[in-house]
Design an enzyme around this catalytic site. Structure first.
Site, PDB file in Angstrom:
ATOM      1  N   ASP A  32       2.878  -5.805 -14.441  1.00 13.73           N
ATOM      2  CA  ASP A  32       3.396  -7.063 -13.930  1.00 13.73           C
ATOM      3  C   ASP A  32       4.890  -6.904 -13.673  1.00 13.73           C
ATOM      4  OD1 ASP A  32       4.288  -9.656 -13.495  1.00 13.73           O
ATOM      5  OD2 ASP A  32       2.990 -10.541 -15.013  1.00 13.73           O
ATOM      6  N   CYS A  50       7.531 -10.507   4.386  1.00 11.60           N
ATOM      7  CA  CYS A  50       6.966 -10.545   5.741  1.00 11.60           C
ATOM      8  C   CYS A  50       6.573 -11.991   6.060  1.00 11.60           C
ATOM      9  CB  CYS A  50       5.781  -9.601   5.884  1.00 11.60           C
ATOM     10  SG  CYS A  50       4.451  -9.831   4.676  1.00 11.60           S
ATOM     11  N   PRO A  77       0.789  -1.241   0.000  1.00  9.20           N
ATOM     12  CA  PRO A  77       0.000   0.000   0.000  1.00  9.20           C
ATOM     13  C   PRO A  77       0.819   1.288   0.000  1.00  9.20           C
ATOM     14  CG  PRO A  77       0.092  -0.890   2.203  1.00  9.20           C
ATOM     15  CD  PRO A  77       0.831  -1.869   1.337  1.00  9.20           C
ATOM     16  N   GLY A  78       2.137   1.201  -0.046  1.00 11.78           N
ATOM     17  CA  GLY A  78       2.926   2.397  -0.280  1.00 11.78           C
ATOM     18  C   GLY A  78       3.792   2.873   0.861  1.00 11.78           C
TER      19      GLY A  78
END
Length: 420
Positions: A284, A352, A240-241
């Site tokens: 992609d 993660c 998400p940035g």
């Protein structure tokens, strides 16, 4: 049918049961489930919190419930009992309201009504007798497909510590813009600020874009690149940035790429709120072409098993088969990232994940495939971390049981690589 009183909690509890069904029966992460209809924001948030509490403690809940059940109920009724147990034993909610509300839900449902008497009896006994058993019951165990490789990598005691960490309350970590401080928050040694959970949009500095929410572990990969001011940096799989904003705030000329248009919309919104700039590309990562970059940050798609403390629904949805396909994708992404990197350029690879196959082993394999790729060993102490975070091949291995006295952190692996 409307709720029968000002605070019966029927709507929120029904929605929590819907969330549990979506995870346990449909194998859908809560973040991928449709939002409950007709609920106030308060009830929607309560429903989500209740469902997550059940899943965070389900192993203990089932162990405590077992002596009170002569036979295993249907999954729907079992979830009803689990929800009651979570409220009584974890939240410490007022017993009469919890029991009355859940019995009412059972009575009103055509397939659960015959179980309403059993629900009433079990929850009342649990309230009277269950707390002593609860205190002696071990935390929620990880699934075997995850536990087995973690036992091999970290040992039995470490995995037990990780499982215990998954049950603890999760704090709110914030990454500030340079020079920004967060009043009332703990400044962590790595530079993040930490608060108890709070309504994010109501915190000072949110509207002015002074900071963004980002787990302390997730804030470290971008720091591995060092001084990026004026450099062309590619953030692969950017949504998400959080890392995009870190790089932009550090003065980099950032290109943020992600496959998902909807997720890239979130990056755009976050950049707008924080008044930071980056070039956004929806494409992609395996086919993207551009002039070579000075540095690349590849936060590769992974099992996300390092985030179970925040997403306790994950073990009920993910499988070992999914991990196998993800490790192949990670390998391909590293190989393609090498084609986008200047000679002498730096590549941060991170996931993660708690699984070495998605971290340490992936980097070792990449070093064998690419003769011009070397690893630059990371000193965790220089980043504000602890010496034991260093992994044997030169990367960092972070676990949820680290910094337990401070509230823990997400599980993460990261390595700094150099081409040529």
């Amino acid at each position: 049918m409307p709720d029968t009183g000002p605070d019966t909690g029927l709507a929120a509890r029904r929605a929590a049961l819907d969330h549990l069904r979506g995870v346990m029966m449909d194998h859908r992460m809560m973040s991928h489930q449709p939002a409950p209809q007709g609920l106030s924001p308060h009830d929607a948030a309560r429903a989500q919190r209740l469902a997550l509490t059940v899943m965070r403690h389900m192993g203990r809940i089932d162990a405590v419930l077992r002596p009170y059940l002569t036979r295993r109920p249907t999954l729907a009724v079992q979830n009803l009992l689990r929800l009651g147990a979570a409220e009584l034993l974890v939240d410490g909610s007022e017993p009469h309201g919890v029991v009355a509300s859940l019995v009412e839900i059972a009575k009103r449902h055509p397939r659960w009504s015959r179980a309403s008497g059993m629900v009433n009896a079990v929850l009342r006994k649990l309230d009277a007798e269950g707390r002593e058993t609860w205190a002696k019951t071990p935390p929620q165990a990880l699934p075997i497909w995850l536990r087995k490789p973690m036992h091999k990598a970290y040992g039995v005691d470490a995995v037990a510590a990780i499982e215990a960490a998954h049950e603890r309350p999760v704090p709110l970590d914030i990454t500030p813009k340079p020079g920004v401080t967060i009043d009332g928050a703990e400044l962590l040694p790595t530079g993040s600020f930490r608060l108890a959970q709070a309504q994010v949009t109501a915190l000072p500095g949110y509207d002015t874009g002074d900071w963004w929410v980002q787990d302390a572990a997730a804030a470290l990969p971008a720091k591995l690149l060092g001084d990026v001011a004026g450099q062309r940096v590619l953030d692969l799989c950017a949504a998400p940035g959080g890392k995009t904003m870190q790089l932009a705030a550090a003065g980099a000329d950032v290109t943020a790429l992600d496959l998902s248009a909807s997720r890239m919309k979130r990056v755009e919104e976050n950049l707008s709120r924080t008044q930071l700039k980056a070039t956004l590309v929806t494409a992609d990562a395996l086919t993207y072409q551009a002039d070579p970059f000075d540095a690349i940050l590849l936060d590769a798609p992974c099992s996300a098993t390092g985030t179970i403390r925040r997403h306790p629904d994950l073990p009920f949805v993910k499988t070992s088969q999914e991990v196998e396909s993800l490790t192949r994708l990670q390998m391909q992404m590293i190989d393609h990232a090498m084609t986008l990197l200047k000679p002498g350029g730096r590549l941060v690879y991170c996931t993660c994940s708690l699984l070495p196959n998605e971290g340490e082993h992936q980097v070792k394999a990449a070093l064998k495939r690419h003769a011009d790729l070397t690893i630059l060993p990371i000193d965790p102490v220089s980043l504000g971390g602890d010496a034991h975070w260093a992994s044997a091949e030169g990367g960092l291995r972070l676990r949820p049981d680290f910094w337990a006295d401070r509230g823990g952190m997400d599980g993460f692996y990261m390595a700094l690589l150099k081409r040529g």
